[in-house]
Enzyme design. Structure first.
Site, mmCIF file in Angstrom:
data_model
loop_
_atom_site.group_PDB
_atom_site.id
_atom_site.type_symbol
_atom_site.label_atom_id
_atom_site.label_comp_id
_atom_site.label_asym_id
_atom_site.label_seq_id
_atom_site.Cartn_x
_atom_site.Cartn_y
_atom_site.Cartn_z
ATOM 1 N N GLY A 11 2.509 3.521 1.610
ATOM 2 C CA GLY A 11 3.337 3.974 2.887
ATOM 3 C C GLY A 11 3.734 5.331 3.223
ATOM 4 N NE ARG A 12 8.685 5.882 0.150
ATOM 5 C CZ ARG A 12 9.898 5.881 -0.289
ATOM 6 N NH1 ARG A 12 10.596 6.968 0.201
ATOM 7 N NH2 ARG A 12 10.603 5.281 -1.006
ATOM 8 C CG ASP B 186 5.062 -3.687 -4.888
ATOM 9 O OD1 ASP B 186 5.676 -4.536 -5.185
ATOM 10 O OD2 ASP B 186 5.706 -2.519 -4.530
ATOM 11 N NE ARG C 177 4.225 9.149 -6.938
ATOM 12 C CZ ARG C 177 4.635 7.707 -6.589
ATOM 13 N NH1 ARG C 177 5.799 7.572 -7.002
ATOM 14 N NH2 ARG C 177 3.843 6.957 -5.916
ATOM 15 N N GLY D 144 1.005 -1.186 0.005
ATOM 16 C CA GLY D 144 -0.208 0.058 -0.119
ATOM 17 C C GLY D 144 0.830 1.374 -0.103
ATOM 18 N NE ARG E 46 0.569 1.812 -6.919
ATOM 19 C CZ ARG E 46 1.858 2.099 -6.773
ATOM 20 N NH1 ARG E 46 2.944 1.305 -6.576
ATOM 21 N NH2 ARG E 46 1.934 3.455 -6.651
ATOM 22 C CG ASP F 283 10.739 7.529 7.787
ATOM 23 O OD1 ASP F 283 10.371 7.375 6.347
ATOM 24 O OD2 ASP F 283 11.903 8.076 7.706
ATOM 25 C CG ASP G 152 5.740 3.449 -7.027
ATOM 26 O OD1 ASP G 152 5.267 4.142 -7.179
ATOM 27 O OD2 ASP G 152 5.637 2.538 -6.200
HETATM 28 P P1 AMP Z 1 8.888 0.625 -3.137
HETATM 29 O O1 AMP Z 1 10.001 -0.188 -3.033
HETATM 30 O O2 AMP Z 1 9.334 2.210 -3.075
HETATM 31 O O3 AMP Z 1 8.103 0.508 -4.311
HETATM 32 O O4 AMP Z 1 8.001 0.495 -1.754
HETATM 33 C C1 AMP Z 1 7.568 -0.799 -1.341
HETATM 34 C C2 AMP Z 1 6.571 -0.455 -0.254
HETATM 35 O O5 AMP Z 1 6.977 -0.131 0.813
HETATM 36 C C3 AMP Z 1 5.555 0.627 -0.667
HETATM 37 O O6 AMP Z 1 4.112 0.038 0.089
HETATM 38 C C4 AMP Z 1 5.825 1.823 -0.067
HETATM 39 O O7 AMP Z 1 4.755 2.739 0.292
HETATM 40 C C5 AMP Z 1 6.606 1.295 1.113
HETATM 41 N N1 AMP Z 1 7.618 2.246 1.624
HETATM 42 C C6 AMP Z 1 8.652 2.487 1.098
HETATM 43 N N2 AMP Z 1 9.550 3.379 1.960
HETATM 44 C C7 AMP Z 1 8.509 3.943 2.757
HETATM 45 C C8 AMP Z 1 8.737 4.748 3.955
HETATM 46 N N3 AMP Z 1 9.951 5.319 4.126
HETATM 47 N N4 AMP Z 1 7.611 4.700 5.004
HETATM 48 C C9 AMP Z 1 6.751 4.148 4.638
HETATM 49 N N5 AMP Z 1 6.511 3.151 3.666
HETATM 50 C C10 AMP Z 1 7.405 2.963 2.713
HETATM 51 MG MG MG Z 2 6.302 1.023 -4.923
#
Ligand code: AMP
Ligand code: MG
Length: 587
Positions: A172-173, A340, A263, A170, A270, A205, A350
Site C-alpha cells: 500500500g505504500r 503478511d 530497502r 498488498g 510473504r 496515504d 516489515d
Molecule cells: P503493516 O502493518 O505496515 O505491515 O501494513 C499492513 C498493510 O497496510 C499493508 O498492506 C501496508 O501496505 C498497508 N499500509 C500501512 N500503512 C499504510 C499507508 N500509510 N498507506 C497505505 N497503505 C498502508
Molecule cells: Mg507489512
C-alpha cells in the site's frame, strides 16, 4: 518464553549508459522502450551493455562512481507473472495477478539524505559511497526518478492480521523498483517504502513518517549486524512533505513529515502472497508463484521433484523456527507477526512497532496497539506456528492428500525444531559446551530469576561474558555491573551461580578467556533499545541526523565495546523516561 517447563514450575518460552527516465516520461507509458529496452536481453547472459557497465567501473574496485551506470531489471518478474490489467494507482480489489504496475509519488522537497548504510551501498549495490551524495541519488531513492530498467510494481498479497483473515492487503505504500544483480552475482530486489499510493493503499496515504522510517532503517541494519536474517536498508531520505498521523489512535492528529527508506531483500514474497491466491481460487497463479519462488530462492529444491511443494514447506517451517529462535536470543519482538509480515524466505521484514526488550519479560509487548498482547515476545514461537498453519492452508490446493498429511507431520516437528535451536542459542549465550542433562534447567533457572528481578536481558548475558569465574564469585565485582547486580538480588542467585560455575568447571580445558570470547561474540553489548531510537528520532525530526548516524555506526558492531557508545550510555541502565515510551502501529 523459550518453552521450557523448568523444575521451578515456571513455563517459559523459552543495478549501459542509459538516458535517465524521469518520472513524468515514465508516466506516459510504462512500456516506453527507452526505460527498459535493455530488459529484452537475457538476465543470465551478460549483454553488451552490462559488459560496458563493468568496463565503466573503476578498474580497482569494480565499484560504480555514479548512478548513470546503475541499473535494475524487472524482466524476470514481469515475464514470470501476468500483471494487473487495470492501470493506475486508484484503490481497488485486484484479481488474477501478482503485481500491479504502480508509479511512486515523489516526496515533496526539499529532500535530505538522512542516512545511508555504507555496507549495503558498497557491498550489495556496488556503488561508491560518494555517489550517494548526489542529487541523482536523492531522486532515485525517493521515487522522483526511475532507475534505468525500473518498472515499479506493487505486490498483491493478503494476510491474517491479529488472527483473522483480512483479505487483500498488498504493497500500500511500497514500490518494488526492480532486481539488481551485483558483482557477486547476487540478485537483490530494491523497494521504496513510503513512496505513495498504490492500488493496495486502502484508506492509507501511501506515506511513511520519519519516526517509523528511522526505526526501520536502524532496526533492519542492526538486526543484520546481530546476525539475524533480515531485509536491509540502503538509505533514509526525509522530506518536508506533511503527513498526518494519529500516533496513538486517540484523536490527536499530528502533522509529521514524510520519509522514504530504500530497502532490499532477495525476495519480498510473504505467506500472505500465497494466501490471497488460495483464498481467491487462483490455483494456477498459486502454482506459478510457488514455482518461481522455489526456482529463484530455493536452489536445493529440484523443480522436477514431485514433492517440491512439500519440501518447500518443510524448509520454510525449519527456517521460520530458526528465525524466531534468533529473535528470542537477542530479545527482539517483531510487534506485528501477521502472515503478511512473515517472509517466505524466513527473514525479518516489515519493521513496525518492534522492540528489543530491556528487562526480561516474556510478556513484553512492543506494540502499544496490541492490547491483548497477541504478539508479545514470549508468544512469537506460537504465533510462528499459527502462521505456518496458514501457509499450509494456502498450499493445500497444490498438495496431494498424502502430501498434506506429510505437511502436517512436518508442522508437528516445528515445536521441537524451535526448542532445540532456542536452547542451542541460549547455551551459547551462557558459554556452555557439549550437552548435559541439566542444561535446560540451568537456563530456565536463570531466565526465571531474570524475570523475577526484571534484570536486563541484553546486559545480563553480556556482563556474564565480561567476568571471570572468580570475579563472578566476588560480590564487589558484580555490584559494579548493573545488570548482574539486579540479578544477584534474587534469593536463589547463589544457588544458580553454584550450578553454573560447576557446569563451567566440567568443560575440560576451557579457559575463562576462551569462554568470555565465545560469549562476547554472541551476547551483544548494544541493541536498538526504544529509548535510543526515540532519542535519535527526536533529533531527526529537527533535521539533526547525528544520532541516527551514531547509532547506525555503533550497531554495525554490536559485539564490540566502543568508546562512543559507552559515552552515550548505550550499555547503561535505560533512562527512567524509557519506561513511559510507547510505540504504536501508526507509521
Ligand atoms: P503493516 O502493518 O505496515 O505491515 O501494513 C499492513 C498493510 O497496510 C499493508 O498492506 C501496508 O501496505 C498497508 N499500509 C500501512 N500503512 C499504510 C499507508 N500509510 N498507506 C497505505 N497503505 C498502508
Ligand atoms: Mg507489512
Amino acid at each position: 518464553m523459550f518453552r521450557i517447563v523448568c523444575a521451578m514450575g515456571a513455563v517459559l518460552l523459552t543495478s549501459m549508459v542509459k538516458p535517465v527516465c524521469l518520472q513524468e516520461e515514465f508516466c506516459q507509458s510504462v512500456n516506453n522502450a527507452d526505460c527498459h529496452s535493455h530488459d529484452t536481453d537475457s538476465n543470465r547472459q551478460p549483454s553488451p551493455h552490462i559488459l560496458q557497465t563493468y568496463l565503466n567501473r573503476s578498474s580497482d574496485t569494480h565499484m560504480l562512481h555514479d548512478l548513470d551506470n546503475f541499473e535494475v531489471s524487472c524482466k524476470k518478474l514481469i515475464e514470470a507473472f501476468q500483471l494487473d490489467k487495470v492501470p493506475g494507482n486508484f484503490v481497488r480489489t485486484v484479481k488474477n495477478c501478482i503485481f500491479s504496475k504502480s508509479l511512486p509519488t515523489p516526496l515533496k522537497g526539499p529532500l535530505r539524505l538522512a542516512a545511508i548504510s555504507e555496507d549495503v551501498i558498497e557491498n550489495i549495490l556496488d556503488l561508491e559511497v560518494a555517489s550517494t551524495q548526489s542529487d541523482d541519488f536523492l531522486h532515485y531513492a525517493s521515487g522522483g526518478r526511475l532507475l534505468p530498467g525500473s518498472v515499479p510494481l506493487a505486490h498483491r498479497y493478503g494476510g491474517h492480521q491479529f488472527g483473522y483473515w483480512a483479505g487483500q492487503l498488498g504493497d500500500g505504500r511500497a514500490h518494488l523498483l526492480g532486481q539488481h544483480t551485483n558483482r557477486k552475482g547476487e540478485i537483490w530486489e530494491l523497494q521504496l517504502k513510503g513512496s505513495g499510493k498504490t492500488p493496495y493503499s486502502r484508506s492509507g496515504d501511501g506515506r511513511a513518517v520519519i519516526r517509523s522510517s528511522v526505526r526501520e532503517f536502524l532496526g533492519s541494519e542492526a538486526m543484520h549486524s546481530l546476525g539475524v536474517p533480515t531485509s536491509r536498508a540502503a538509505s533514509l531520505i526525509v522530506s518536508d512533505e506533511p503527513v498526518l498521523r494519529d500516533p496513538f489512535y486517540n484523536g490527536n492528529v499530528k502533522k509529521e513529515r514524510g520519509a522514504i527508506v530504500l530497502r532490499l531483500a532477495k525476495s519480498w514474497f510473504r505467506i500472505g502472497s500465497l494466501e490471497i491466491l488460495a483464498r481467491s481460487g487462483e490455483p494456477d497463479l498459486l502454482r506459478n508463484l510457488l514455482n518461481f519462488v522455489i526456482e529463484e530462492q530455493f536452489p536445493s529444491i529440484s523443480s522436477e521433484d514431485p514433492d517440491k511443494y512439500l519440501v518447500f514447506y518443510d524448509t520454510v517451517v525449519n527456517e521460520t523456527a530458526h528465525l524466531i529462535a534468533q529473535w528470542m536470543s537477542v530479545g527482539f519482538a517483531h510487534g506485528v507477526c501477521n502472515t503478511d509480515n512473515f517472509s517466505l524466505l524466513s527473514i525479518t521484514i516489515d519493521y513496525g512497532p518492534f522492540g528489543f526488550m530491556d528487562s526480561y519479560d516474556p510478556n513484553f509487548v512492543p506494540n502499544t496497539s496490541d492490547d491483548e498482547g497477541r504478539y508479545s515476545i514470549g508468544a512469537q514461537a506460537n504465533v510462528g506456528l499459527f502462521n505456518l498453519e496458514r501457509l499450509l492452508e494456502a498450499l493445500r490446493p497444490v498438495l496431494t492428500p498424502e502430501q498434506q498429511q506429510g505437511a502436517k507431520q512436518v508442522l508437528k516437528g516445528y515445536g521441537d525444531i524451535y526448542h532445540t535451536r532456542a536452547q542451542q542459542l541460549l547455551k551459547g549465550k551462557l558459554g556452555l559446551l557439549g550437552e548435559e542433562e541439566d542444561d535446560e534447567y540451568l537456563i530456565a533457572f536463570l531466565l526465571k530469576m531474570m524475570e523475577d528481578t526484571r534484570s536486563d536481558f541484553t546486559m545480563t548475558f553480556r556482563q556474564l561474558s565480561e567476568v571471570t569465574v572468580q570475579q563472578l564469585h566476588n560480590t564487589e565485582v558484580t555490584k559494579e555491573l548493573w545488570a548482574l547486580r539486579d540479578l544477584s538480588s534474587h534469593k536463589l542467585y547463589a544457588e544458580w551461580l553454584g550450578l553454573y560455575v560447576q557446569r563451567l568447571a566440567r568443560q575440560g580445558d576451557d579457559t575463562d578467556e576462551d569462554r568470555q570470547r565465545r560469549m562476547r561474540n554472541v551476547n551483544p553489548r548494544y541493541v536498538l533499545r526504544n529509548w535510543m531510537a526515540e532519542s535519535a528520532i527526536r533529533k531527526a525530526d529537527v533535521d539533526d541526523f547525528s544520532e541516527v548516524e551514531l547509532l547506525h555506526h555503533i550497531l554495525t558492531r554490536p559485539y564490540l565495546t566502543q568508546d562512543a557508545a559507552e559515552k552515550a550510555g548505550y550499555a547503561a541502565r535505560p533512562p527512567r523516561w524509557a519506561q513511559r515510551l510507547k510505540v504504536s502501529c501508526s507509521s
